[in-house]
Design an enzyme around this catalytic site. Structure first.
Site, PDB file in Angstrom:
ATOM      1  N   ALA A  11     -72.698 -20.658 -10.651  1.00  0.00           N
ATOM      2  CA  ALA A  11     -72.226 -22.037 -10.468  1.00  0.00           C
ATOM      3  C   ALA A  11     -73.112 -22.993 -11.245  1.00  0.00           C
ATOM      4  O   ALA A  11     -74.272 -22.695 -11.549  1.00  0.00           O
ATOM      5  CB  ALA A  11     -72.222 -22.400  -8.981  1.00  0.00           C
ATOM      6  N   ASP A  12     -72.544 -24.147 -11.546  1.00  0.00           N
ATOM      7  CA  ASP A  12     -73.323 -25.213 -12.179  1.00  0.00           C
ATOM      8  C   ASP A  12     -72.781 -26.549 -11.697  1.00  0.00           C
ATOM      9  O   ASP A  12     -71.564 -26.774 -11.696  1.00  0.00           O
ATOM     10  CB  ASP A  12     -73.244 -25.140 -13.699  1.00  0.00           C
ATOM     11  N   THR A  13     -73.682 -27.412 -11.259  1.00  0.00           N
ATOM     12  CA  THR A  13     -73.302 -28.723 -10.752  1.00  0.00           C
ATOM     13  C   THR A  13     -73.801 -29.795 -11.701  1.00  0.00           C
ATOM     14  O   THR A  13     -74.965 -29.775 -12.115  1.00  0.00           O
ATOM     15  CB  THR A  13     -73.891 -28.950  -9.347  1.00  0.00           C
TER      16      THR A  13
ATOM     17  N   GLY B 178     -68.829 -26.333 -11.222  1.00  0.00           N
ATOM     18  CA  GLY B 178     -68.058 -25.249 -11.803  1.00  0.00           C
ATOM     19  C   GLY B 178     -68.513 -23.939 -11.194  1.00  0.00           C
ATOM     20  O   GLY B 178     -69.709 -23.750 -10.952  1.00  0.00           O
TER      21      GLY B 178
END
Length: 208
Positions: A84-86, A121
């Protein structure tokens, strides 16, 4: 002629894949644990740059998928990796993790008194080759903050590991966030409702 007993092995559900969380974020670990999931942590260095033509959700999804690709060669057939990436977006500007306290203060000065968008994401990569990439958006409203309040937060909470230089679960979230439109957990780093839904489709979770 008597009926033969059913083959119980053929009727049993396929084994669920073993979950791997590829993240160093304590918030993501906390969220998956509170969701009741068992998982293994795996970490490796992955370049977090992205093509300049990407905007907003495209950036978050690209980075999540890029991270997953780094784990693909070593993923067993019965494993499923979660990456994930924020990111925080102020208009079309991506505010990632600040490099130092001064940059953290500058980011928060830009956010105060305005609404911004948080995108996370997520990529779910199964060892059998199946891949799902998605993102979720939350709009966050900040009240106007004084420089003293911003300085206090940065000095006391050291938010250098957080996109946009803040954590909604921290002190600043309690005193500055006036309204959210979307998932609170998305702001923390994982849109749990979407993660559960997609894991369920992949046969990785379920209730009995």
């Amino acid at each position: 002629m008597p009926l033969s007993a059913p083959d119980t092995a053929s009727l049993s559900s396929p084994a669920r894949p073993r979950l791997v969380l590829a993240s160093n974020s304590p918030r993501r670990r906390q969220l998956l644990t509170e969701l009741g999931l068992t998982y293994e942590i795996r970490l490796r260095e992955v370049d977090e740059s992205f093509p300049p033509h990407l905007v907003r959700a495209e950036v978050a999804e690209y980075l999540a998928a890029h991270k997953a690709s780094a784990y693909a060669p070593d993923l067993a057939p019965d494993e499923l990796v979660i990456t994930a990436d924020t990111i925080v977006c102020l208009d079309d500007d991506v505010l990632n993790k600040p490099a130092n306290e001064a940059e953290a203060v500058q980011m928060l000065q830009r956010l105060q008194g305005r609404a911004h968008d948080v995108y996370t994401g997520v990529c779910l990569l199964h060892g059998d080759g199946r891949r799902v990439v998605f993102s979720d958006q939350t709009r966050v409203y900040f009240r106007a903050l004084s420089l003293a309040e911003i300085d206090h937060y940065v000095r006391q909470y050291q938010p250098l590991d957080k996109a946009g230089a803040y954590g909604a679960q921290d002190w600043i979230g309690m005193v500055a966030v006036t309204r959210l439109e979307g998932s609170y957990f998305n702001v923390m780093g994982l849109p749990l409702h979407r993660v559960w839904e997609e894991l369920e489709k992949l046969g990785a979770v379920g209730v009995e």
